[in-house]
Design a protein around this motif. Structure first.
Motif, mmCIF file in Angstrom:
data_model
loop_
_atom_site.group_PDB
_atom_site.id
_atom_site.type_symbol
_atom_site.label_atom_id
_atom_site.label_comp_id
_atom_site.label_asym_id
_atom_site.label_seq_id
_atom_site.Cartn_x
_atom_site.Cartn_y
_atom_site.Cartn_z
ATOM 1 N N THR A 28 -6.976 39.420 54.916
ATOM 2 C CA THR A 28 -6.087 40.292 54.142
ATOM 3 C C THR A 28 -6.340 41.740 54.558
ATOM 4 N N SER A 34 -2.457 46.838 54.629
ATOM 5 C CA SER A 34 -1.025 46.966 54.954
ATOM 6 C C SER A 34 -0.212 45.842 54.320
ATOM 7 N N ASP A 49 -9.583 46.000 56.025
ATOM 8 C CA ASP A 49 -9.270 44.573 56.081
ATOM 9 C C ASP A 49 -10.501 43.736 55.744
ATOM 10 N N SER A 88 2.187 41.368 63.617
ATOM 11 C CA SER A 88 1.318 40.562 62.787
ATOM 12 C C SER A 88 1.937 39.170 62.645
ATOM 13 N N GLY A 133 -5.460 40.117 62.059
ATOM 14 C CA GLY A 133 -4.132 39.745 61.565
ATOM 15 C C GLY A 133 -3.016 39.819 62.592
ATOM 16 N N ASN A 141 -0.771 42.491 54.822
ATOM 17 C CA ASN A 141 -0.787 41.215 55.559
ATOM 18 C C ASN A 141 -1.797 40.269 54.921
ATOM 19 N N GLU A 142 -1.439 38.999 54.870
ATOM 20 C CA GLU A 142 -2.344 37.975 54.343
ATOM 21 C C GLU A 142 -2.137 36.693 55.121
ATOM 22 N N TYR A 143 -3.214 36.141 55.653
ATOM 23 C CA TYR A 143 -3.109 34.878 56.393
ATOM 24 C C TYR A 143 -4.250 33.975 55.996
#
Lengths: 431, 441
Positions: B141, B144, B8, B88, B278, B146-148
């Motif tokens: 990021t 897996s 990450d 998440s 995340g 996930n992006e925030y």
């Protein structure tokens, strides 16, 4: 490095078009380290960092800014100029000139030190070897090595660079609910002894187990070098700052020339001997030894250029980069506590290895009240029965008036070099 | 190259503003810029980490090189890491009443100067004020998918005053920090409060140390919740065996009245919309009616220790995240402040905080009040200064016998592993029996 120097030149050139004085502080470092999670290495990391601090002075108004992106130097310069517009103008006699300074080997760069992860794993193994001599569990620890340098350049032509290496280890242990912690660091890898750090950390946890209660009362107390560093570091050393003195918030403000400490006590900053060594301070002023306390007499305070110009004093070469946005502020290079050395461990006393909560001391008056860690009785040169819990209260300035003695050896705690100190009749609260 | 099992990246870019005023002189008004990322990879065993400066400028090729460097670091690790499952997600960032970005640096200087000048009353020899503002975009990021991304602005000020009379000096300090926008308008009263307290402290007597019953005000009791309970409930400390709370889930460790919570979802200074790995933050009830209920975790410590919630991972920009508290507080009880003082009968009221520290493995805490009052015959008597409190976590929790219903939250910063993160501590007034009070009077 060539690329960095061209950025510095650009800043100085552009800055001089809009300001009277321009200064660039450039720092870079690369390092690697490993962390123990419990007794195993759980994390290994590396970083390459750089930073640029810009200071401009226009009509006695000082502005600063910083960035970790050399490409953003123009934005950073503009920001420093905007900040200067808001600052209150003051007397300003200019940044330093490129005067001759005596060349000395500062002994801060270990040419044989390799910034490689394998160096740190070897140090971890040594920590563990040392710790294995006692029945304590390792709960954490670290080993790291780094190499870095600074460049200080100004529009008067000063161009000073200083390179340093650093190796450090620490280990945390536990035995039941008794904890131990030890550490060491130096510019030279072979000056630290990870085996000994491991051994001491484990010894502290084991030896402090099943401590006795102590009755509330007055006792002779020996503070280890670490405890001395914690208590003096949070109250006494900051009170030597000329800024605090002139602003009347230092306990020592009106005590210049007065003998208000034990006649055996000397406290000084030696900028040429230790991890904080530098020939010029971080605004380019040549450094020199500063005798804060000489045989009990408050002898001098430390100044940077800004404070010195404002109050008609001389800079003592004490600027360090610790202010907001990387601005120079008054600090110390290598601070030493010295005095009458003797065997302080013979007569019975409470021995405190570290204290919990030194930072909660009253920074102005010196009043403090802290919990002791790894405390024990000390007599005939031996650490005796451990003391389970004890709270030590006092006033650090009062204590420094009457020191019973200092240990023959000093310990290097980063850039603070202090002995163990013995005090008479301090107030201890038991449980 | 071996592919990481997981990676990450947490990228923080933004600016920080500082204004420093000392005796009405504007010492500095500066804006600085930061752009840095923390890349973590999970190798065959533990974590490899690369701290990347100027991440915004890096190409994908360079990032791939950082990943392989971090994998090389990871190859020396020994600890087997597995990551616990956690939901998440991201919470909305609350709107600001007045965005500090819309206010010029010049106006901020003026507002701060007004607060500082209000402290310049008779008897005050030095007054200071500081403003800090951190404006950042955080981008997360992971491998897996996930992006925030969120923007947040934390700002606040502090004001302090030093009073002097003959050879005696005392200081008073006030501060306020928030995520809800500029908070410096019409706050001259805070400067005055700091100054008046400094002057009052000149005539306060030093506290006398000993064991006595103590009433803790909301701020100090909040520090107690944070230092004594919060740290010991951090999953990494529990996992590594340095917490006295290890193995005590389900045990009665405090009085029935004691409930302690860490809630990163509250719109207080410790709020975070998404944690540093995340995970969607959630409220964790650490102690419920005296029973140890949950630990606070990141995904790794959740997998090893269990009994608690992930979503408590936090890190400074360019640092490796750790299990951290956010908004930590003792729940309200049903007593009143007056009842608590009366019930204490003879003891001490401790007010304000100069900070604290804990050794969670040994279970010992220490913290210092700013000042206090003696309690005699169930009423407040003389003012005392330089008074501190220490104790044993497990003993002390049983000694909390009353909680008022007047909880207040106080923002501040918490240090751990060399990193400082914004937090809030809170509590109602509490009555603590047989407290170890330190002082040299």
């Amino acid at each position: 490095m060539v690329e960095k120097i061209s950025v510095i030149d650009n800043i100085l050139r552009e800055g001089q078009k809009i300001a009277d004085d321009v200064e660039v502080f450039f720092a870079k470092a690369s390092g690697v380290g490993v962390e123990l999670k419990g007794s195993q290495i759980g994390e290994a990391s590396g970083s390459d960092s750089c930073g640029i601090g810009i200071r401009v002075i226009k009509d006695g108004k000082i502005g600063c800014s910083s960035t970790n992106d050399p490409l953003k130097w123009k934005m950073c310069l503009d920001s420093a100029v905007s900040g200067a517009k808001l600052a209150t103008p003051q007397e300003w006699g200019g940044l330093p000139l490129p005067s001759e300074i005596e060349k000395r080997d500062l002994h801060t760069f270990d040419t044989s030190l390799k910034v490689d992860i394998s160096v740190t794993t070897e140090m971890i193994n040594k920590l563990k070897t040392g710790a294995s001599e006692y029945e304590a569990d390792i709960v954490g620890g670290s080993a790291s090595v780094s190499s870095g340098g600074i460049i200080l350049a100004n529009s008067n032509g000063v161009f000073y660079s200083n390179e340093k290496t650093r190796a450090g280890v620490s280990l945390e242990t536990i035995c039941g609910t008794s904890t131990g912690y030890e550490f060491d660091n130096s510019c030279f890898q072979d000056e630290i002894d990870p085996v000994n750090v491991g051994r001491e950390a484990a010894y502290l946890a084991v030896h402090s187990k099943d401590g006795d209660e102590i009755d509330t009362g007055k006792y002779d107390v020996i503070l280890s070098p670490v405890a001395v560093c914690q208590l003096l570091g949070s109250v006494v050393f900051p009170s030597f700052s000329g800024k605090s003195v002139k602003a009347k918030r230092s306990f020592l403000a009106d005590k210049l020339g007065e003998c208000c400490m034990d006649e055996s006590l000397s406290i000084y900053d030696d900028p040429f001997n230790g991890m904080g060594a530098a020939l010029r301070d971080s605004e380019g002023v040549p450094t020199r030894k500063i005798d804060f306390v000489k045989e009990g007499v408050v002898n001098e305070f430390s100044y940077d250029l800004k404070t010195a110009y404002r109050y008609g004093e001389q800079s003592t070469g004490s600027a360090v980069r610790a202010g907001s946005g990387g601005a120079p502020v008054i600090g110390t290079h290598n601070i030493y506590v010295d005095g009458k050395r003797e065997n302080i461990y013979d007569e019975k006393a409470v021995y405190a290895h570290t204290v919990v909560g030194a930072h909660t001391a009253n920074g102005i008056t010196g009043d403090f009240s802290v919990e002791l860690s790894n405390a024990s009785w000390m007599q005939d040169g031996e650490r005796g029965r451990p003391i389970r819990s004890a709270m030590l209260s006092g006033n650090i300035f009062e204590m420094l008036k009457d020191i019973q003695g200092m240990s023959p050896e000093s310990r290097k705690l980063g850039s603070i070099i202090v002995p163990a100190m013995r005090f008479g009749s301090l107030s201890v609260v038991g449980k | 190259m071996e592919e990481p099992a997981f990676y990450d990246i947490r990228h923080v870019s933004g600016s920080s503003t500082h204004i420093e005023i000392d005796n009405s002189i504007v010492e500095s008004a500066s804006v600085s810029f930061v752009d840095t990322a923390t890349l973590r990879v999970l190798g065959r065993k533990g974590w490899g980490v690369a701290i990347i400066e100027n991440y915004s400028m890096k190409s994908q090729k360079e990032i791939d090189e950082y990943i392989s460097t971090a994998m090389r670091y990871a190859s020396v690790t020994e600890e087997e890491v597995s990551l616990g499952d956690a939901k998440s997600g991201i919470l909305p960032v609350p709107a600001m009443k007045e965005n500090p970005q819309d206010v010029s640096l010049e106006e901020k200087c003026e507002l701060l100067l007004n607060i500082e000048k209000a402290a310049k009353i008779k008897g005050i020899v030095n007054s200071r004020a500081n403003y800090t503002e951190g404006l950042g975009t955080v981008f997360y990021t992971d491998s897996s998918g996930n992006e925030y991304k969120y923007d947040m602005c934390r700002s606040g000020y502090s004001v302090s005053a030093v009073a002097k009379e003959n050879d005696i000096m005392q200081a008073g300090r006030e501060s306020e920090h928030t995520i809800l926008g500029l908070n410096m308008r019409h706050k001259e009263n805070k400067g005055l409060e700091a100054a008046e307290r400094a002057i009052k402290l000149l005539s306060a007597s030093p506290a006398k140390g000993g064991i006595m019953d103590a009433v803790l005000d909301q701020e100090l009791a909040g520090v107690f919740a944070h230092e004594a309970v919060g740290h010991a409930s951090e999953g990494d400390l529990v996992k590594e065996g340095v917490s006295v709370l290890r193995g005590k889930i389900g045990e009665k460790i405090g009085g029935d009245i004691v409930s302690v919570v860490d809630d990163p979802t509250l719109h207080e200074f410790g709020f975070m919309p998404v944690d540093a790995e995340g995970v969607l933050p959630k409220r964790t009830d650490i102690i419920k009616n005296g029973v140890l209920n949950s630990f606070i975790h990141d995904r790794q410590t959740l997998a090893v220790v269990g009994d608690g919630d992930a979503g408590h991972s936090r890190g400074e920009a360019g640092a490796v995240p750790l299990v951290r508290m956010s908004n930590t507080f003792i729940e309200n009880g049903d007593s009143s402040y007056d009842e608590i003082i009366a019930e204490c009968r003879s003891g001490i009221l401790l007010k304000g905080s100069r900070g604290g520290q804990v050794d969670p493995g040994r279970g010992v805490f220490q913290f210092n009040a700013e000042y206090g009052y003696l309690i005699e015959n169930g009423e407040l008597a003389g003012m005392v200064r330089d008074v501190s409190l220490t104790g044993d976590i497990l003993k002390t929790l049983h000694n909390i016998v009353l909680c008022a219903g007047d909880r207040v939250m106080n923002p501040g910063y918490c240090g751990k592993g060399g990193q400082s993160v914004p937090v809030t501590d809170g509590s109602p007034h509490i009555l603590l029996k047989s407290a170890v009070v330190g002082g040299q009077g």
